[in-house]
Motif scaffolding. Structure first.
Motif, PDB file in Angstrom:
ATOM      1  N   TYR A 138     -88.694  20.027 -77.690  1.00 26.80           N
ATOM      2  CA  TYR A 138     -89.978  21.228 -77.793  1.00 26.80           C
ATOM      3  C   TYR A 138     -89.405  22.333 -77.008  1.00 26.80           C
ATOM      4  O   TYR A 138     -89.162  22.302 -75.777  1.00 26.80           O
ATOM      5  CB  TYR A 138     -91.288  20.566 -77.486  1.00 26.80           C
ATOM      6  CG  TYR A 138     -92.454  21.636 -77.766  1.00 26.80           C
ATOM      7  CD1 TYR A 138     -92.733  21.750 -78.864  1.00 26.80           C
ATOM      8  CD2 TYR A 138     -93.044  22.389 -76.653  1.00 26.80           C
ATOM      9  CE1 TYR A 138     -93.921  22.753 -79.285  1.00 26.80           C
ATOM     10  CE2 TYR A 138     -93.776  23.221 -76.989  1.00 26.80           C
ATOM     11  CZ  TYR A 138     -94.624  23.522 -78.207  1.00 26.80           C
ATOM     12  OH  TYR A 138     -95.541  24.624 -78.557  1.00 26.80           O
ATOM     13  N   ARG A 139     -89.415  23.542 -77.522  1.00 24.44           N
ATOM     14  CA  ARG A 139     -89.048  24.655 -76.774  1.00 24.44           C
ATOM     15  C   ARG A 139     -89.868  25.915 -76.851  1.00 24.44           C
ATOM     16  O   ARG A 139     -90.351  26.194 -78.167  1.00 24.44           O
ATOM     17  CB  ARG A 139     -87.662  25.189 -77.066  1.00 24.44           C
ATOM     18  CG  ARG A 139     -86.983  26.409 -76.545  1.00 24.44           C
ATOM     19  CD  ARG A 139     -85.717  26.904 -77.151  1.00 24.44           C
ATOM     20  NE  ARG A 139     -85.896  26.980 -78.567  1.00 24.44           N
ATOM     21  CZ  ARG A 139     -86.226  28.140 -79.129  1.00 24.44           C
ATOM     22  NH1 ARG A 139     -86.437  29.229 -78.475  1.00 24.44           N
ATOM     23  NH2 ARG A 139     -86.153  28.250 -80.553  1.00 24.44           N
ATOM     24  N   THR A 140     -90.486  26.700 -76.000  1.00 22.97           N
ATOM     25  CA  THR A 140     -91.135  27.686 -76.274  1.00 22.97           C
ATOM     26  C   THR A 140     -90.603  29.040 -75.572  1.00 22.97           C
ATOM     27  O   THR A 140     -90.036  29.125 -74.692  1.00 22.97           O
ATOM     28  CB  THR A 140     -92.543  27.813 -75.733  1.00 22.97           C
ATOM     29  OG1 THR A 140     -92.501  27.426 -74.246  1.00 22.97           O
ATOM     30  CG2 THR A 140     -93.256  26.560 -76.552  1.00 22.97           C
ATOM     31  N   THR A 141     -90.693  30.034 -76.176  1.00 22.14           N
ATOM     32  CA  THR A 141     -90.248  31.277 -75.867  1.00 22.14           C
ATOM     33  C   THR A 141     -91.334  32.433 -75.645  1.00 22.14           C
ATOM     34  O   THR A 141     -92.006  32.628 -76.595  1.00 22.14           O
ATOM     35  CB  THR A 141     -89.125  31.930 -76.716  1.00 22.14           C
ATOM     36  OG1 THR A 141     -88.076  30.859 -76.775  1.00 22.14           O
ATOM     37  CG2 THR A 141     -88.697  32.939 -76.143  1.00 22.14           C
ATOM     38  N   LEU A 142     -91.660  32.990 -74.732  1.00 23.77           N
ATOM     39  CA  LEU A 142     -92.628  34.207 -74.510  1.00 23.77           C
ATOM     40  C   LEU A 142     -92.162  35.241 -75.048  1.00 23.77           C
ATOM     41  O   LEU A 142     -90.873  35.725 -74.991  1.00 23.77           O
ATOM     42  CB  LEU A 142     -92.838  34.429 -73.124  1.00 23.77           C
ATOM     43  CG  LEU A 142     -93.897  35.452 -72.729  1.00 23.77           C
ATOM     44  CD1 LEU A 142     -95.195  35.410 -73.467  1.00 23.77           C
ATOM     45  CD2 LEU A 142     -93.902  35.934 -71.304  1.00 23.77           C
ATOM     46  N   GLN A 143     -92.893  35.906 -76.195  1.00 24.36           N
ATOM     47  CA  GLN A 143     -92.518  37.261 -76.723  1.00 24.36           C
ATOM     48  C   GLN A 143     -93.498  38.150 -76.150  1.00 24.36           C
ATOM     49  O   GLN A 143     -94.549  38.156 -76.425  1.00 24.36           O
ATOM     50  CB  GLN A 143     -92.469  37.152 -78.269  1.00 24.36           C
ATOM     51  CG  GLN A 143     -91.616  36.205 -79.131  1.00 24.36           C
ATOM     52  CD  GLN A 143     -91.888  35.951 -80.416  1.00 24.36           C
ATOM     53  OE1 GLN A 143     -92.960  36.143 -80.996  1.00 24.36           O
ATOM     54  NE2 GLN A 143     -90.780  35.874 -81.005  1.00 24.36           N
ATOM     55  N   LYS A 144     -92.856  38.889 -75.503  1.00 28.33           N
ATOM     56  CA  LYS A 144     -93.691  40.056 -74.659  1.00 28.33           C
ATOM     57  C   LYS A 144     -93.979  41.043 -75.609  1.00 28.33           C
ATOM     58  O   LYS A 144     -95.439  41.680 -75.283  1.00 28.33           O
ATOM     59  CB  LYS A 144     -93.094  40.533 -73.585  1.00 28.33           C
ATOM     60  CG  LYS A 144     -92.657  39.509 -72.439  1.00 28.33           C
ATOM     61  CD  LYS A 144     -91.859  40.218 -71.325  1.00 28.33           C
ATOM     62  CE  LYS A 144     -91.673  39.152 -70.130  1.00 28.33           C
ATOM     63  NZ  LYS A 144     -90.739  39.726 -69.063  1.00 28.33           N
ATOM     64  N   CYS A 192     -89.471  22.429 -87.010  1.00 21.58           N
ATOM     65  CA  CYS A 192     -90.514  22.993 -87.090  1.00 21.58           C
ATOM     66  C   CYS A 192     -90.603  24.354 -86.315  1.00 21.58           C
ATOM     67  O   CYS A 192     -89.950  24.184 -85.046  1.00 21.58           O
ATOM     68  CB  CYS A 192     -91.852  22.241 -86.794  1.00 21.58           C
ATOM     69  SG  CYS A 192     -91.759  20.569 -87.971  1.00 21.58           S
ATOM     70  N   SER A 193     -91.214  25.092 -86.595  1.00 21.63           N
ATOM     71  CA  SER A 193     -91.752  26.364 -85.374  1.00 21.63           C
ATOM     72  C   SER A 193     -92.980  26.916 -85.808  1.00 21.63           C
ATOM     73  O   SER A 193     -93.789  26.784 -87.080  1.00 21.63           O
ATOM     74  CB  SER A 193     -90.573  27.350 -85.758  1.00 21.63           C
ATOM     75  OG  SER A 193     -90.780  28.102 -87.022  1.00 21.63           O
TER      76      SER A 193
END
Length: 88
Positions: free
Chosen positions: A4-10, A43-44
């Motif tokens: 599971y990976r998350t990325t902050l999109q500012k 999945c995303s």
């Protein structure tokens, strides 16, 4: 879930639908973008910051639960489903 990976999109440029609550994550509003494997499928999804916090809280409240709530089922920033009555 194998990863599971998350990325902050500012400052995202496009509108997306929040995977937790089903509401729009508007362009220009910070959000999290997540990617994961589930039963061998990639999945995303995108999450409001408060919905990601609600998901983390839900996980802590339901440690033995293997399945997460269905996509778009929950209230924005809350750990209750849209179908549950809320005392105002």
């Amino acid at each position: 879930m194998s990863f599971y990976r998350t990325t902050l999109q500012k400052d995202p440029r496009k509108h997306k639908t929040c995977f937790w609550c089903g509401e729009t994550c508007p362009a220009g509003e910070p959000r999290l973008s997540g990617a994961w494997m589930f039963e061998g499928d990639f999945c995303s999804g995108h999450y409001h910051l408060e919905c990601d916090a609600a998901y983390s809280k839900w996980r802590k409240e339901n440690p033995g639960e293997e399945e997460s709530p269905e996509p778009y089922e929950m209230r924005r920033g809350k750990t209750i489903s849209r179908s549950e009555e809320v005392a105002e």
